[in-house]
Each structure stands twice: as C-alpha cells, then as structure tokens.
Enzyme design. Structure first.
Site, PDB file in Angstrom:
ATOM      1  N   ILE A 505       0.735  -1.294  -0.006  1.00 24.03           N
ATOM      2  CA  ILE A 505       0.118  -0.068   0.223  1.00 24.03           C
ATOM      3  C   ILE A 505       0.772   1.235  -0.296  1.00 24.03           C
ATOM      4  O   ILE A 505       0.440   2.263   0.123  1.00 24.03           O
ATOM      5  CB  ILE A 505      -1.216  -0.027   1.023  1.00 24.03           C
ATOM      6  N   ASP A 623       9.007  15.596  11.909  1.00 22.42           N
ATOM      7  CA  ASP A 623       8.819  15.626  10.287  1.00 22.42           C
ATOM      8  C   ASP A 623       7.586  15.820   9.922  1.00 22.42           C
ATOM      9  O   ASP A 623       6.787  14.748   9.486  1.00 22.42           O
ATOM     10  CB  ASP A 623       9.362  14.130   9.806  1.00 22.42           C
TER      11      ASP A 623
END
Ligand SMILES: *[C@@H]1O[C@H](CO)[C@@H](O)[C@H](O)[C@H]1NC(C)=O
Ligand SMILES: *[C@@H]1O[C@H](CO)[C@@H](O)[C@H](O)[C@H]1NC(C)=O
Ligand SMILES: *[C@@H]1O[C@H](CO)[C@@H](O)[C@H](O)[C@H]1NC(C)=O
Ligand SMILES: *[C@@H]1O[C@H](CO)[C@@H](O)[C@H](O)[C@H]1NC(C)=O
Ligand SMILES: *[C@@H]1O[C@H](CO)[C@@H](O)[C@H](O)[C@H]1NC(C)=O
Ligand SMILES: *[C@@H]1O[C@H](CO)[C@@H](O)[C@H](O)[C@H]1NC(C)=O
Ligand SMILES: *[C@@H]1O[C@H](CO)[C@@H](O)[C@H](O)[C@H]1NC(C)=O
Ligand SMILES: *[C@@H]1O[C@H](CO)[C@@H](O)[C@H](O)[C@H]1NC(C)=O
Ligand SMILES: *[C@@H]1O[C@H](CO)[C@@H](O)[C@H](O)[C@H]1NC(C)=O
Ligand SMILES: *[C@@H]1O[C@H](CO)[C@@H](O)[C@H](O)[C@H]1NC(C)=O
Length: 822
Positions: A505, A623
């Site tokens: 995925i 991040d």
C-alpha cells in the site's frame, strides 16, 4: 439379550485394541513438505508440498525471487533465490531423528540458476559447501540431497549462504521426524587396522548425508520414507561372482514394533522390495578349493579419509532353514564379522530381515570396498546381500556461523551499526552543504534566482530521502526496546501473504508498507525496512520507543514490531483512507470540504499538542508533513511516523546534531541554530495548513521561482492581500470569510521566521477550533469535534502569549486564546 450386550462389549473392546495397535505405527508426518518459491501446493509421490503462503515454517525472505519454467515435475517449476544469508525456520514439536531433503533444479530462467554457488548449514553443521545445485550425472535431473540429524531444540533453521557475489536457490524442502530408533546413537566404528570399537560421542552428535542406497539384486524403488533405492550392479567389482536371486514370492513380515535397537529390522528399516530381493554367489562347485575367489565385492564411491556410515541389510529367504549358510564380511579386505542368521538372533522363522551398522573411515582411494566371502564350512557355501546404504558422517564444525536472531546479538548489530554511522557521516556532510545553500537562498529572499539545487529535492516530501540520521544516536548504547510488542515474523508473513505485491500500500525511503490482517482479525499496516540495508535502524528503535509509550486518539498507534534477523518491521493500526496529501492534490480522490479539512487540521494539531505537552512529554515530531498525517475511514486524522522523534526532559532544550525533516517543511531557523524545538513542528504544521488551503505541494519546482516554495509564496500572497487567489478553487465558495481570516492568520503566525514569534501547538489548536466555529456559525454547537474539545477538563482559556507580531495583529486579536495545561 445378554449375549447381544456381550457381543457389543466385545466389539467395542476389539475396536479399542485395534485403535491402540494403530497408534503404535508410524506415519510420515505432513510437516514439513515445502514447495519453495511458490504460493501453490503441489502433490508429488503422494505427498503435498505446500506453497510458501500457507507455510507453517518461517523463512527469512531477505532478497528472494521466484521463477518458473516448464519443467515436467511441478515441484521443480519454482525456486526461491537468496542473494544473502537467509533461512527457513521450522518449529520442532518432538525430539528425535529427522530427515531433511533439499531439492535443487537449476531450470533455465533469466536468473541463470546454473551459476549459483552457495553453502547450506544447520546449527553447527555444514550440509553443503560450495554447491552449485546441479546434478553432475544428469543435468536434466534434480539434485536431491538427503540428511539425517537428531533435533532436540524447539526449532531448527536451515540457512542458505550464497558465496560472495553469487546466490543460492532451492526448489523444495522436506523435513520430518523419523520412526523411533531408525538409526541408533550407538554404533561400531571399524578401521582396517584396529578392528571395531564404539564410535565415541555417538551418531546423534553428527549429521549423516546419504551417498548411496542400494536395493541389492533388485530394482529401483521408493519406500514410505520417500527414500530412493537403486540397483547395485554398477558397483560390483567382480560381476561374474554374483547373480540375482529370484525375488521372494511370499510376504516378508518384519518384527512388529518400533523400539528395536538391535539387528532386527522394523517395517521402516527397508521395504520388502529390498528384503525380498538379493544378490548371491554363483554356483560354487564342490571341487572349488579357494572360496575367497568367489567373493562378491562392491566398490562404493565416497569422500576420501572421511567417516561413513554403512548399513548392510540381510534377509535369508534363500535357505530352507536357519544355519545352513554363513559367510564373512570384509571391508577394505579386512575381516569384520561373520554373517550368520543363527548368530544374529533374529528368529527361527525364515525369512527374517536384519541389518548391521558400521562407521568406516574411508582411505584416500575415494571408494569403500565391501566384500562378502562364502565360508567353506557352511552346509551350503553361499553369500548374499539384500540392501546396502552408505552415508557420509558430517562432523560438527566451528566455522558455521551461529544463528543470528536475538536483537542484542553483537554480531547481528555490528555491521548494521558501522554501516549506518558511515552513511550518517556522508549524509550529514551533504546536509551541511544543503543548509549552506539554503541560507544563501534565505538571504537572497524573494529575488532568488539560484535554483540549481531544487530539481534534486523531493517534490512534495512523499518519500523521506531528505531525512538524515542523527550521529549521536549511534554512540549511545542500543536502547532496550519493548519486548511485549514483538511479533513473530511468521505471523507477519501470514498477515501479509509473505509480503505479497498485492498487499503493497505504500513505498518510502524506509521500505515498503503492506496491508495485513493479523491472526486476531485486526487490520494493520506493516512497514518493512529494506532488508539488510542497515538504513533507518536508529529511526526504527526511536519509533518503537516513542510510540510504545504513547496512546492517543490522534496519533497512529504502534501495534508491534519485528526485528528477527535483518528484518526491521513496524506494525501500525491501519488507516483506511491513507495520507492527507492523497486527498488534497495529484489524486483522483474526491475533494474534501472545507469543514472536513478544518477538522483534519484540528485532529492533527491535537495529536501534535499531545506529543509536545502530553503524558509522554516533550516529544518533537521533527517531520510534520501532509504525508505523515493519515486518515481513518471516518476521516479522523492521526499523526504518523515518529522515526525522527526525539523525547527529552521538558526542562532541557532539545539540542540535536543532525539535520532532520523534509525540505519545504523545514524550520528556517534551524540552519542557524542547529536546534530543533517544538516551534519547528509548528512551522512545519503551518506549511501543512497552507497545503490544505491551497491544495498544492510544499515544494513544486515546476512553478515560477517565487512560487516554488509554498511557505514563501503563501506569506507573500497574504502580505499582498491576494491569498484569495491561491486558494483551492474547489473549496473557495464554501469558506466563510471570517473562518478564512482566522485560518490564514494562524498560518502566518506558524510561519514566523523567529521561533519565539510562533504560537505553541496549543495556541494553534485553539485558533483552528475557532476557525471551525466561525465557519459553522457561533451558535451552531452540533459539530461534535468542537464541543468535545471544549469539554477537555485540563484545558482552560488563557490570553495567547504569541499573537504579537508585525503582520498578524488585526482586528480580532482580542478573541485569541491558548490552550495550556493546568
Ligand atoms: C508392518 O508391516 C506389515 C506388513 O505390511 C503390517 O502387517 C504390520 O501391521 C506393520 N506393522 C506396523 C507396526 O506397522
Ligand atoms: C522469471 O521467469 C520469467 C519468465 O521465464 C521472466 O520473465 C522473469 O524475468 C524471470 N524473473 C527472474 C527474476 O529471473
Ligand atoms: C549459466 O551459468 C553457467 C555456469 O556459470 C554457464 O556455464 C552457462 O553458460 C550460463 N548460461 C547462460 C544462459 O548464461
Ligand atoms: C547438459 O545439457 C546440455 C544441453 O542442455 C548438453 O549439451 C550436455 O551434454 C549436458 N551435459 C550432461 C553432463 O548431461
Ligand atoms: C542425479 O540424477 C540422477 C538421474 O536422474 C539421479 O538418479 C540421481 O539421484 C541424481 N543425483 C543426486 C545427487 O540427486
Ligand atoms: C528434548 O530434548 C531436550 C534436550 O535433550 C530436553 O531439554 C527437552 O525437554 C526435550 N523435549 C521433549 C519434548 O522431549
Ligand atoms: C562456504 O564453505 C566454504 C568451505 O568450507 C568456506 O570456505 C566458505 O567461507 C563458506 N562460505 C560462506 C558464505 O559461508
Ligand atoms: C529380534 O527378534 C526376535 C524375535 O522377535 C527376538 O527374539 C530377539 O530378541 C530380537 N533381537 C533383538 C536384538 O532385539
Ligand atoms: C546353479 O545350480 C542350480 C541348482 O543347483 C541350477 O539349477 C542352475 O542351473 C545352476 N546354474 C549354473 C549357471 O550352473
Ligand atoms: C575376489 O574375487 C576376485 C575374482 O574372483 C579375485 O581376483 C580377488 O582376488 C578376490 N579377492 C580376495 C580378497 O580374495
């Protein structure tokens, strides 16, 4: 009446008894017969070789490939290819002697299987060394290697070790327990000078490798243990001295039971096709004086100067009664024993199958010579043999590397650590350079023409190649990671169909992400690092440590991890709707409404606020970007990817030495201070808010220079009062102007160059909630997200401390509030 009941009782008893007898017998277990490199099961010789997707055994699939070809036997149509040390691990539920059979067939495929060179080992033993997997006698046949070994451990690994710059492969593996006492631990070792003495240490401390299995005087056959027996004729030294006896017509009934420790053969020692055929001496005339000239001799090819296990099978179906015939067995012309059915103490009933075992040390001729010589004193001078097996004795070797599985194993970690320290150094140097360029660009401000470095930047931060490792992390001792979350590799293989491509995925710098369903039915996302690359180990450990401490509705939960061998796998809750970015641009997905977008921003802000101020405390995400915000099936947002997170005591500044984060989201202050703070996350989050509003990437090199960087471009538009013009057209008409004003002010505050001018995540959260309220109307309480957040017990309203800035303070400064912990 009574007799009927008695009969029923008797029948019942009989049934019980027959059941009990049946349980004495042995059946070849179904475990393990494996069709390597395939998902499909194949039936060969009545055994089902299961495909690897239904594997009951674990294998480390590091760097493996499959291939197919049109080979007659379906078992040999697929192979698994190993480009680095890899293993199959089998659970063992019963102590005993096991048979291991490895099938190799180098079929033609683009990966030239004929060029493989590899070793195969089990703990303590080399099974194969410098093998090429080819059958030297017939290159259109498989090479089948068969081993016998005692296993007394809960599991066993068969490790394939490719030689440098080559690879290993295997087509099929069999491993199953043998009937009790098929091979005995105690055995006599024979040497031409020195006679026989017990083999010290016993056979069970060694491994046997089948060399030849001869059906003497008979045909090729296969027994219930799927062992092949072949005719002996080509090994006869004096064929003129021997002839085949006509096969026995009756039934050979071996001694019942499977606890024999002596010469009596059981049902499994050898099949009746072997005991019912024999080679015997030619007619010996009465005048023959030197019976030694009537010897029957076999010369068996073996390894030089190596111990070999020799098993000779006898069954006197030739004589009419016991004791009429006896003869002498010699090895290398040295007398070993007299073979005499009477002496063998088998049974007075003929035919009685029995066998003798010896370990023989071969000389340097490359053959072992076995001779039978008729005895002149016997009533009927003759000699015969029914079967012969010869196996090489493999001694344990210190040169076999130990199994590497424990996470704390020095051997396992060291190469990875060294690798990533060096990698980290190189990356840090590159980043210092980038930082320098970045600062030049910041100085040049909006007049920047210098864009040489832009094209090599990650377009929108989708992958993490802009991330860099933190050197200080490597120097600290390897952190103890939470062992309760450890998930066995086999479970993850089952969950992801052995990391099948259909389950993929997502892909990133870290590796691949697979969808999977655990045994308990839970759907999960399985993030698997590039096997053996050594990249991301510190991130891996940080993520486990940080995430295992955290449970929050808006942070993606870690379900577990797996660090068996070279694997670094993280298992998360599965987020049905993927990344926020996927719903914003470059996608076919339907556009999200402004209200849904606001709620997603609020959810993410809440997650980040919890990271900064929540129970785990003082964690900087480092991040934050739109690909690290994931949506579940109800569009509830959760912050993901803590690989770069760093936690520390609240009182200490978060000083770091390496560069983190993704370009386009990175706090500009960072290049001056080399420090990351919570306010760096706030900056990145400001960029995410702009992405949500404008539906474009943080960095888009295809745009004119002043528009490439979304943060710069957004601020420029805001200052010029033309922010309206860059809003995502699909939501433009939905946005309430007050809501937009609040939202854009929030963005502006987040993107302040000076960290101290930026709001806290708590402030941002409140501003966003307020923007949502302005959108839905001040008296509209139906939005559950808003009302829920206002009920938070430990949050109270405070005047915001961070709303004073050059551009931001407009009319509604007075209604700014901040969240703060009590
Ligand atoms: C051994 O084989 C014989 C003949 O096939 C059979 O009758 C007998 O039941 C077997 N014994 C065991 C213990 O399986
Ligand atoms: C496997 O075989 C197929 C067809 O023979 C070929 O297209 C493919 O490239 C091969 N894969 C590898 C890894 O050799
Ligand atoms: C495959 O490798 C073998 C051994 O290195 C070599 O003899 C053979 O020519 C190779 N075949 C092909 C098709 O490259
Ligand atoms: C191996 O196969 C090739 C062609 O497939 C053939 O030319 C060669 O004679 C074979 N070698 C042996 C030893 O069978
Ligand atoms: C090689 O092939 C021959 C012929 O099929 C076979 O009889 C033999 O057992 C094979 N050798 C090995 C070591 O597997
Ligand atoms: C197998 O053998 C080992 C060592 O001899 C022993 O510790 C273990 O208990 C045995 N397991 C079983 C199931 O008999
Ligand atoms: C394979 O076995 C050979 C012979 O013992 C040994 O020299 C070599 O180091 C082994 N190679 C590997 C990769 O284990
Ligand atoms: C072999 O079998 C016979 C008959 O069942 C028995 O009398 C004899 O003791 C057995 N010998 C050994 C060594 O088990
Ligand atoms: C060997 O002896 C048997 C029986 O005594 C006889 O039938 C057979 O013909 C003899 N064979 C030879 C080759 O002399
Ligand atoms: C075995 O028989 C062959 C052929 O009859 C003879 O040449 C050889 O010397 C015999 N071996 C011994 C040890 O007598």
């Amino acid at each position: 009446m009574a007799t009927v009941q008695l009969c029923i009782a008797l029948l019942f008893l009989l049934q019980l008894l027959s059941l009990q007898f049946a349980s004495l017998g042995y059946n070849v277990p179904d475990k393990y017969f494996i069709n390597c490199g395939s998902d499909n099961s194949v039936t060969e010789s009545g055994k089902v070789y299961v495909g690897e997707s239904t594997l009951q055994a674990t294998f480390s699939s590091s760097n493996t490939e499959r291939n197919q070809s049109s080979v007659p036997s379906p078992l040999y149509q697929t192979a698994r290819i190993f480009r680095m040390d890899s293993w199959y691990k089998f659970d063992i539920d019963k102590n005993g002697t096991y048979l291991v059979r490895l099938h190799f067939f180098p079929f033609s495929s683009p990966t030239n299987l004929s060029s493989a060179t590899f070793n195969v080992s089990v703990p303590g033993f080399w099974l194969l060394q410098n093998s090429n997997g080819r059958n030297d006698t017939n290159n259109n046949s498989a090479l089948v290697k068969e081993f016998f070994m005692e296993i007394r451990t809960p599991s066993i690994k068969i490790t394939f070790r490719p030689l440098e710059s080559s690879f290993a492969f295997v087509n099929a593996i069999e491993l199953f327990v043998l009937p009790l006492n098929l091979i005995s631990d105690k055995v006599s070792r024979f040497t031409p000078i020195g006679g026989t003495s017990p083999l010290s240490g016993g056979l069970y401390s060694r491994v046997l490798e089948t060399k030849r299995r001869l059906n003497v005087g008979g045909q090729t056959t296969r027994d219930i243990l799927l062992r092949n027996w072949i005719p002996d004729d080509i090994y006869l030294t004096y064929p003129e001295n021997a002839k085949n006896r006509t096969p026995y017509q009756g039934k050979i009934v071996p001694r019942v039971g499977d606890d024999s420790d002596g010469p009596n053969a059981t049902n499994y020692t050898a099949p009746s096709e072997v005991y019912g055929t024999a080679k015997e001496s030619i007619n010996i005339s009465d005048s023959a004086r030197d019976l030694s000239l009537f010897n029957i001799t076999w010369a068996l090819p073996v390894d030089s100067n190596t111990d070999h296990f020799l098993r000779l099978h006898f069954c006197d179906y030739l004589s009419s009664q016991v004791g009429l015939t006896f003869f002498d067995l010699s090895i290398y012309d040295a007398h070993v024993i007299q073979i005499n059915t009477e002496e063998a103490d088998v049974s007075n009933e003929l035919p009685a199958p029995y066998y003798y075992d010896f370990v023989v040390n071969s000389d340097n001729s490359g053959i072992i010579k076995v001779s039978l010589t008729p005895d002149g004193t016997a009533a009927i001078p003759n000699a015969f043999l029914n079967g012969l097996e010869i196996m090489k004795v493999i001694e344990s070797s210190n040169s076999v590397p130990p199994d590497l599985e424990e996470p704390d194993s020095e051997y396992n970690r060291l190469p990875l650590l060294l690798g990533s320290v060096l990698g980290g150094l190189v990356l840090v140097s590159i980043v210092v350079l980038f930082g320098f360029l970045w600062r030049c660009k910041m100085k040049k401000e909006k007049s920047a023409e210098n864009s040489d470095w832009l094209p090599i930047l990650d377009n929108a931060g989708g992958s993490s190649h802009g991330r860099l490792t933190d050197i200080t992390n490597h120097c600290s001792p390897i952190p103890k990671i939470n062992l309760e979350l450890k998930i066995p590799l086999i479970d993850l293989q089952l969950a992801t169909k052995s990391f099948h491509a259909t389950q993929l995925i997502g892909k990133g710098g870290f590796g691949n992400v697979y969808k999977g369903v655990l045994r308990n039915g839970m759907t999960v996302a399985v993030k698997r690092s590039q096997p053996g690359s050594g990249q991301g180990l510190p991130e891996f450990q940080t993520e486990i440590m940080v995430l295992s401490k955290i449970r929050h509705k808006h942070l993606v939960s870690l379900i577990g991890y797996c660090d068996e061998r070279f694997e670094m796998i993280l298992v998360y809750e599965y987020m049905e709707k993927g990344t926020l970015r996927d719903h914003l641009y470059s996608t076919m997905l339907p556009s999200l409404s402004w209200k849904v977008r606001l709620q997603i921003c609020i959810d993410s802000a809440r997650g980040l606020h919890y990271l900064h101020k929540g129970a785990a405390g003082g964690i900087i995400h480092r991040d934050v970007k739109s690909t690290n915000i994931l949506l579940d099936e109800n569009h509830v947002a959760k912050v993901a990817d803590f690989g770069l997170s760093r936690s520390g005591p609240d009182t200490q500044p978060h000083v770091t030495t390496g560069v983190k984060g993704t370009f386009g989201y990175l706090d500009p202050e960072y290049f001056g201070s080399q420090q990351l703070t919570e306010k760096s996350d706030v900056y990145s989050f400001g960029v995410v808010l702009l992405e949500v509003l404008c539906a474009r990437a943080a960095i888009d090199p295809s745009l004119p220079t002043d528009q490439i960087n979304l943060a710069e471009w957004g601020l420029l538009c805001k200052n010029k009062g033309i922010l309206q013009d860059i809003i995502d057209p699909s939501i433009k008409d939905q946005i309430n102007q007050n809501s937009l004003r609040k939202f854009s002010e929030t963005i502006e505050k987040c993107l302040q160059e000076d960290g101290s001018d930026r709001p806290s995540m708590g402030d941002v959260l409140w501003d966003l909630e307020y923007a949502l309220q302005l959108q839905t109307g001040p008296y509209d309480d139906s939005s559950s997200g808003v009302s829920a957040s206002l009920q938070l017990p430990n949050v109270r309203r405070l005047p915001s401390l961070s709303t004073l800035n050059e551009a931001g303070d407009e009319s509604d400064c007075a209604v700014d509030y901040a969240f703060s912990e009590d």
